[in-house]
Write an enzyme that holds these catalytic residues in place. Structure first.
Site, PDB file in Angstrom:
ATOM      1  N   HIS A 270       0.709  -1.273  -0.099  1.00  0.00           N
ATOM      2  CA  HIS A 270      -0.060  -0.042  -0.064  1.00  0.00           C
ATOM      3  C   HIS A 270       0.954   1.300  -0.055  1.00  0.00           C
ATOM      4  O   HIS A 270       1.751   1.247   0.723  1.00  0.00           O
ATOM      5  CB  HIS A 270      -0.981   0.115   1.287  1.00  0.00           C
TER       6      HIS A 270
ATOM      7  N   GLU B 182       1.870   3.714   3.052  1.00  0.00           N
ATOM      8  CA  GLU B 182       2.413   3.223   4.369  1.00  0.00           C
ATOM      9  C   GLU B 182       3.533   3.307   4.453  1.00  0.00           C
ATOM     10  O   GLU B 182       4.454   2.364   3.981  1.00  0.00           O
ATOM     11  CB  GLU B 182       1.782   1.605   4.545  1.00  0.00           C
TER      12      GLU B 182
ATOM     13  N   HIS C  20       3.496  -3.265   7.150  1.00  0.00           N
ATOM     14  CA  HIS C  20       2.287  -2.418   6.905  1.00  0.00           C
ATOM     15  C   HIS C  20       2.372  -1.493   7.760  1.00  0.00           C
ATOM     16  O   HIS C  20       2.768  -1.646   8.843  1.00  0.00           O
ATOM     17  CB  HIS C  20       0.894  -3.109   6.669  1.00  0.00           C
TER      18      HIS C  20
ATOM     19  N   GLU D 220       1.634  -5.085  10.980  1.00  0.00           N
ATOM     20  CA  GLU D 220       1.051  -3.920  11.078  1.00  0.00           C
ATOM     21  C   GLU D 220       2.005  -2.951  12.159  1.00  0.00           C
ATOM     22  O   GLU D 220       1.824  -3.417  13.372  1.00  0.00           O
ATOM     23  CB  GLU D 220      -0.356  -3.633  11.509  1.00  0.00           C
TER      24      GLU D 220
HETATM   25  O1  LIG Z   1      -5.848  -0.144   8.455  1.00  0.00           O
HETATM   26  C1  LIG Z   1      -6.538  -0.891   7.559  1.00  0.00           C
HETATM   27  O2  LIG Z   1      -7.611  -0.736   7.280  1.00  0.00           O
HETATM   28  C2  LIG Z   1      -5.679  -1.624   6.465  1.00  0.00           C
HETATM   29  C3  LIG Z   1      -4.154  -1.651   6.883  1.00  0.00           C
HETATM   30  C4  LIG Z   1      -3.910  -3.001   6.073  1.00  0.00           C
HETATM   31  O3  LIG Z   1      -3.265  -2.551   4.862  1.00  0.00           O
HETATM   32  N1  LIG Z   1      -3.918  -4.083   6.398  1.00  0.00           N
HETATM   33  C5  LIG Z   1      -3.663  -5.309   5.553  1.00  0.00           C
HETATM   34  C6  LIG Z   1      -4.027  -6.442   6.359  1.00  0.00           C
HETATM   35  C7  LIG Z   1      -3.740  -7.692   5.319  1.00  0.00           C
HETATM   36  C8  LIG Z   1      -4.272  -9.032   6.244  1.00  0.00           C
HETATM   37  O4  LIG Z   1      -5.374  -9.114   6.531  1.00  0.00           O
HETATM   38  O5  LIG Z   1      -3.184  -9.700   6.380  1.00  0.00           O
HETATM   39  C9  LIG Z   1      -4.751  -5.174   4.331  1.00  0.00           C
HETATM   40  O6  LIG Z   1      -6.089  -4.467   4.709  1.00  0.00           O
HETATM   41  O7  LIG Z   1      -4.406  -5.405   3.294  1.00  0.00           O
HETATM   42 ZN   LIG Z   2      -1.334  -1.886   4.222  1.00  0.00          ZN
END
Ligand SMILES: O=C(O)CCC(=O)N[C@@H](CCC(=O)O)C(=O)O
Ligand SMILES: [Zn+2]
Length: 343
Positions: free
Chosen positions: A64, A67, A162, A226
């Site tokens: 992303h 980030e 992330h 994260e």
């Molecule tokens: O903060 C958020 O809403 C999204 C942060 C982020 O990019 N998280 C990943 C998590 C991926 C996973 O569930 O393994 C995403 O949403 O792609």
């Molecule tokens: Zn992300």
């Protein structure tokens, strides 16, 4: 020598974005310390030390584009390796995911790249875009990296770094992809703890994320990590990421990492609901600035849309990654409930 010229030009990523001709075609060279460098495409750089250890490590960031802290961590590590300040003990592949989205400081340009792995990039044959092409390119880079490892008993890792859109009651957390018939690794959870990540979400369903791809396709120890909150380039308090950078640096350079005991400091949750947005009128039932891991009582309405009301199914169920603006059919909210992992 290569180190000086690279050093004079600033960070690897900065160079590869300002002088694309330098890195837009495959490039291979060897550093003074014998480390082989393979730049197969922009933002895809693999390092193989002269005597590689038994780990094959993938560090990805910027899947992303907004980030930025993980991008800064990886860029500094790459620069340290290229300039000889950081000597590797193991093979490492760095992946800077969504370069066009980084250029515009956005999560993505057309489509969320982290929903395009495990072949999802090719599911709508007519639909081709930069994110779909790049997701395939990243999959291929991971496959080539693991496949080109020396023979022997080796361990594969993939930390997809992330930061989260909103604040979190638990600042740093990791998503542990569904392992199907494999066992969760307490040692890996302890390593994440050394990175400052003491909240673990156990996914209970397949996804199309990058970490699930590496975990399932290559049996890698793979996680979405994260590391904090989204901030523009230059506005990160990098001290907040010091533990992660230090532990990842120690991992790749073969230095010992002090692993915290798997004790009550760790919070383990299982993903209880994956709530997708299916209608245009999907809306969350809490404020936009509600932090991740805010918990609710059984029956509380979490979100709703025409024909559906989504409620907490038990007291203490918490929200993670709420985002009412996702594309129809995509995940708008995870809920998690506390669980236990036996060491
Ligand atoms: O903060 C958020 O809403 C999204 C942060 C982020 O990019 N998280 C990943 C998590 C991926 C996973 O569930 O393994 C995403 O949403 O792609
Ligand atoms: Zn992300």
């Amino acid at each position: 020598m290569i180190e000086q010229s690279l050093q004079q030009q600033g960070g690897f990523l900065a160079r590869s974005r300002t002088t694309p001709d330098d890195f837009s075609s495959p490039l291979q060279f060897t550093l003074n310390n014998g480390t082989q460098v393979d730049i197969s495409a922009e933002g895809i750089i693999a390092f193989t030390p002269a005597q590689p250890g038994d780990k094959d490590i993938v560090l990805s960031c910027g899947v992303h584009g907004n980030e930025t802290a993980p991008i800064e961590i990886c860029d500094e590590m790459v620069d340290g390796i290229l300039t000889g300040k950081l000597n590797l003990a193991h093979r490492v592949l760095f992946l800077f995911g969504n370069l066009p989205a980084m250029d515009i400081a956005q999560r993505f340009v057309e489509e969320n790249m982290n929903r395009l792995f495990s072949g999802a990039h090719s599911e709508a044959p007519g639909l081709v875009n930069a994110e779909r092409r790049r997701a395939k390119q990243l999959e291929d880079a991971v496959e080539a990296f693991y496949a080109s490892a020396p023979e022997g008993n080796r361990t594969r890792y993939h930390y997809d770094l992330h930061t989260a859109i909103r604040a979190s009651k638990n600042d740093k957390f990791a998503v542990y992809p569904l392992l199907h018939d494999r066992q969760h690794s307490i040692e890996q959870i302890r390593f994440l703890g050394a990175c400052g990540v003491t909240t673990i979400l156990l996914s209970e369903s397949p996804t199309t994320t990058f970490s699930y791809f590496s975990s399932t396709r290559f049996n890698a120890h793979a996680f979405t990590v994260e590391l904090g909150k989204v901030r523009p380039f230059g506005e990160n308090d990098m001290q907040r990421f010091a533990a992660a950078k230090d532990s990842l640096t120690r991992l790749v350079s073969g230095q010992p990492v002090t692993l915290p005991a798997f004790d009550e400091r760790f919070l383990v949750y299982r993903v209880n609901q994956v709530i997708n947005r299916t209608k245009e009128d999907f809306r969350l039932n809490f404020d936009d600035d509600t932090p991740n891991f805010t918990d609710y009582k059984q029956g509380d309405v979490l979100a709703e849309e025409s024909g559906a009301v989504y409620r907490a199914t038990q007291d203490g169920e918490a929200i993670v990654f709420p985002n009412a603006n996702v594309a129809l059919g995509q995940r708008a909210l995870l809920t998690v409930v506390p669980t236990r992992l036996e060491p």
